[in-house]
Scaffold this active site. Structure first.
Site, PDB file in Angstrom:
ATOM      1  N   HIS A 216       1.073   2.073   6.492  1.00  0.00           N
ATOM      2  CA  HIS A 216       2.192   3.307   6.331  1.00  0.00           C
ATOM      3  C   HIS A 216       3.085   3.551   7.595  1.00  0.00           C
ATOM      4  CE1 HIS A 216       1.054   4.657   2.198  1.00  0.00           C
ATOM      5  NE2 HIS A 216       1.290   3.420   2.291  1.00  0.00           N
ATOM      6  N   SER A 220       5.573  -1.707   4.442  1.00  0.00           N
ATOM      7  CA  SER A 220       5.284  -2.894   3.952  1.00  0.00           C
ATOM      8  C   SER A 220       6.293  -4.106   4.469  1.00  0.00           C
ATOM      9  CB  SER A 220       5.555  -3.051   2.369  1.00  0.00           C
ATOM     10  OG  SER A 220       4.588  -2.191   1.559  1.00  0.00           O
ATOM     11  N   LYS A 244       6.065  -0.563 -11.322  1.00  0.00           N
ATOM     12  CA  LYS A 244       5.936  -2.020 -10.934  1.00  0.00           C
ATOM     13  C   LYS A 244       4.413  -2.240 -11.195  1.00  0.00           C
ATOM     14  CE  LYS A 244       7.992  -5.965  -8.774  1.00  0.00           C
ATOM     15  NZ  LYS A 244       8.966  -6.400  -7.853  1.00  0.00           N
ATOM     16  N   ASP A 245       3.697  -1.769 -10.212  1.00  0.00           N
ATOM     17  CA  ASP A 245       2.348  -1.867 -10.125  1.00  0.00           C
ATOM     18  C   ASP A 245       1.454  -1.495 -11.654  1.00  0.00           C
ATOM     19  OD1 ASP A 245       2.078  -2.542  -7.575  1.00  0.00           O
ATOM     20  OD2 ASP A 245       1.667  -0.501  -6.717  1.00  0.00           O
ATOM     21  N   GLU A 288     -21.901 -17.999  -5.613  1.00  0.00           N
ATOM     22  CA  GLU A 288     -20.924 -17.479  -6.642  1.00  0.00           C
ATOM     23  C   GLU A 288     -19.622 -18.399  -6.278  1.00  0.00           C
ATOM     24  OE1 GLU A 288     -22.027 -16.124  -9.533  1.00  0.00           O
ATOM     25  OE2 GLU A 288     -21.181 -14.334  -9.237  1.00  0.00           O
TER      26      GLU A 288
END
Lengths: 418, 272
Positions: A216, A220, A244-245, A288
């Site tokens: 922050h 971004s 959007k998220d 895995e």
């Protein structure tokens, strides 16, 4: 956009916020008070998805821990008890087990997005390094979690991986005994792994908070990789990116649900439904799927210590990436040569994953060694040199100009001075 | 948007490769023997367990398998899951003698089974089981279908896979040839022969029929919650599909003015 002037409308909330500005904090970090570049594409959804995965893992894990018994005699039984007798226990366990894979899928995409758009470059180096720390913590947590059902792969995976530390010169064997709490993988190992598997996710939460904090300050990155020049380049996080998220979460949950409800065991190994037996070694011990590339690197070197060092170096290398990449241009969009090498790296990692799944025989050995060499060459040779010699494309003047074209600055009068 | 496309293509390819990568590890134990592909009713997104087949399979399990194999997670109350009524399950449980206790005098005692009891194991411990079976331990069958690559198809293939050994294979005493066992040598003698059980519903008890029935039973036993899982999954998918469409429309509507260059948030704070 005003980050500092947030005032709740409700009087009681305003009273509270004046004394503990937690609402202002949310407003400024996830709400309308946090400006984000206007051109983020769907690859920027994977950060919030990773956060969602962490929350899902912690929520299901806490309930599973209420029914699980971390003892050699009881672990496998308690897992079957969860599957059969606990109300919706099968659902919790399948969400948790597949959730680990989902978490890695999301985080791998998140990392490769960072690589593609140069999100690790100045001024986001610390943000990137915190991300690598989270990856390491996730790997440790997932590894210890896989041991808990105490199936054959749990036991033998734990044996193989902890034995890696015996490669350390002089004190290796003592370290392994210390990790085990005894002279083999046994009850003390299981109990400490359970304790740490419960602890580490909360450590991850802590580092995630730092990760978001570090995000922050500069804000971004974006697909163009150019700095925000003014408010016309940005939109408030809420409602634009929350909407959007949310869409990303919906699509992701459908993908997640396909595994949980229709192929819950497809990502696991059948051997882990066989109770752990120290006297019987499985024909092929495989980790895995999300560890397979690292497993391939480990086995690329005939020397044990060399393999271990190389494997840790493969992740450790990422800490230095911001300085290994000498290019000032962030986004691969304007770096045609880098774009090609990026995709080669993706292919290389997939190849490493495939190699990791096969026993090290015949051609797989050579392929694994070449792929390992290329992985390191990408970071240690290609990136430093490429930044110096690459011919890049011209950058657009601003995000708004690139996204909106002529429409940008159509209403300059509406924009207050910064 | 070519970048997006290539990115997504790359992703799909990676996932595909990852799947290929998993296949060999899953098959690793059993070389490349092609399993018999049986169509079971429990396959597919809407598959359910054939109750009649599962009940016949339970009969095969009781009369044949359970003389050597335990199923430690199988409780009599579970029988209601394959269509037995509570009374029938109680009656079946009562046919078994369960060791209980200690009583008020500190002694163990035998009593008929109850719904809450688990199926008694044929041997008191692993050593006893090995001693009675030439050193080989008959594995617990509770989750066997999930514990073998190939699952139900593997189990069916194994049960019907006993053959005369090829000339170049030498079998030690107590070993049998099975086309589907890893290494083809198995310590379990052929367990099923025609008409070993008498089915109450008149189904002909061929080896294939019994193998299929007991596989259905063991597939159910490995995951009794499978039908619930698939039905919840179906509701989840319906709900999420509608929800995602709404989220998509919401998102599109919120962004529409922004894509045209509007900045509705500017000056909002000053007005307020």
């Amino acid at each position: 956009m005003s980050t500092g002037s947030f005032k709740p409308k409700n009087g009681a909330l305003r009273w509270f916020d004046d004394r503990l500005p937690i609402l202002s904090l949310v407003h400024g970090s996830l709400g309308a008070g946090y400006p984000a570049p206007r051109n983020l594409n769907y690859f920027w959804n994977f950060g919030s998805l990773a956060g969602l995965c962490l929350v899902i893992q912690i929520a299901t894990g806490i309930v599973l821990a209420m029914h699980y018994t971390p003892t050699v005699a009881g672990a496998f039984n308690s897992v079957e008890h969860i599957m059969r007798d606990v109300n919706y226990g099968w659902l919790l366990r399948y969400i948790h087990a597949n959730g680990a894979s989902m978490f890695f899928i999301v985080v791998f995409i998140h990392i490769f997005r960072g690589l593609y758009y140069g999100s690790y470059k100045a001024p986001r180096e610390v943000l990137w390094m915190l991300g690598v720390v989270i990856l390491l913590l996730m790997m440790a947590t997932a590894f210890m979690g896989y041991v808990l059902p105490w199936g054959q792969m749990s036991f033998w995976g734990a044996t193989v991986i902890t034995n890696l530390f015996s490669a350390i010169p002089l004190v290796g064997d003592q370290i392994v005994t210390f990790l085990w709490g005894g002279f083999s993988v046994d009850e003390p190992t299981l109990q400490r792994f359970f304790s740490l598997h419960y602890l580490l996710p909360f450590v991850i939460v802590g580092v995630v908070i730092l990760h978001i904090w570090a995000l922050h300050l500069p804000g971004s990155n974006n697909p163009l990789g150019i700095d925000v020049k003014g408010p016309q380049d940005q939109v408030p996080f809420h409602p634009y990116y929350t909407a959007k998220d949310a869409l990303g979460v919906g699509v992701f949950l459908i993908f997640f649900g396909l595994f949980v409800f229709y192929m819950p065991n497809s990502l696991g190994h059948p051997d882990n439904y066989i109770p752990a037996d120290p006297m019987v070694t499985p024909a092929h011990i495989v980790p895995e799927w999300y560890f397979l590339p690292f497993y391939a690197i480990l086995r690329a070197v005939p020397d044990k210590l060399g393999g271990v060092l190389l494997m840790f170096a493969a992740v450790g290398l990422l800490f230095f990436l911001p300085w290994l990449d000498t290019s000032k241009i962030r986004s691969a969009i304007f770096r045609p040569a880098y774009k090609m090498f990026f995709w080669l790296l993706v292919v290389d990692c997939v190849v490493l994953g495939v190699v990791g799944a096969y026993p090290p025989e015949g051609a797989w050995i050579l392929i694994g060694q070449l792929a390992t060499a290329y992985y390191f060459a990408h970071f240690l040779l290609i990136l430093p040199i490429l930044g110096k010699v690459e011919k890049t494309k011209p950058l657009p003047q601003s995000i708004a100009q690139a996204v909106l074209g002529d429409k940008a600055g159509a209403k300059p009068a509406a924009q207050p001075a910064e | 948007m070519r970048i997006k496309k290539t990115f997504i293509l790359g992703l799909v390819a990676s996932l595909g490769f990852a799947n290929l990568g998993l296949a060999p590890s899953a098959l690793a134990a059993g070389e490349a023997v092609k399993l018999k592909d049986i169509e079971f009713s429990f396959e597919g997104p809407f598959g359910t367990f054939d109750r009649a087949a599962a009940q016949r399979g339970f009969q095969v399990y009781r009369e044949i398998c359970s003389s050597c194999h335990s199923a430690q997670y199988f409780a009599f109350r579970n029988l209601e899951g394959i269509g037995y009524s509570e009374e029938m399950a109680k009656a079946i449980a009562a046919e078994y003698q369960i060791t209980d206790g200690p009583d008020d005098f500190g002694d163990m005692f035998e009593r008929p089974g109850k719904l809450s009891d688990r199926m008694p194991a044929p041997f008191p411990n692993q050593n006893a089981a090995r001693a009675a079976n030439g050193g080989a331990y008959p594995p617990d069958l509770s989750v066997i279908v999930k514990a073998r690559p190939g699952g139900a198809d593997y189990l069916y293939s194994l049960l019907t896979g006993y053959e005369e050994p090829p000339a170049d294979i030498e079998l030690a005493p107590g070993q049998y040839y099975n086309a589907y066992m890893a290494g083809h040598k198995i310590a379990m003698p052929q367990p099923l022969y025609d008409d070993m059980v008498g089915y109450a519903d008149g189904t002909e008890a061929t080896v294939e029929q019994m193998a299929k029935d007991v596989t259905v039973f063991l597939a159910w036993l490995a995951e009794p919650s499978m039908e619930q899982r698939k039905s919840i999954g179906f509701s989840f998918m319906i709900f999420m599909s509608i929800f995602v469409v709404l989220l998509y429309l919401t998102n599109r509507r919120i962004w529409r003015p922004i894509k045209k260059g509007a900045m509705p948030w500017v000056g909002k704070d000053e007005k307020a």
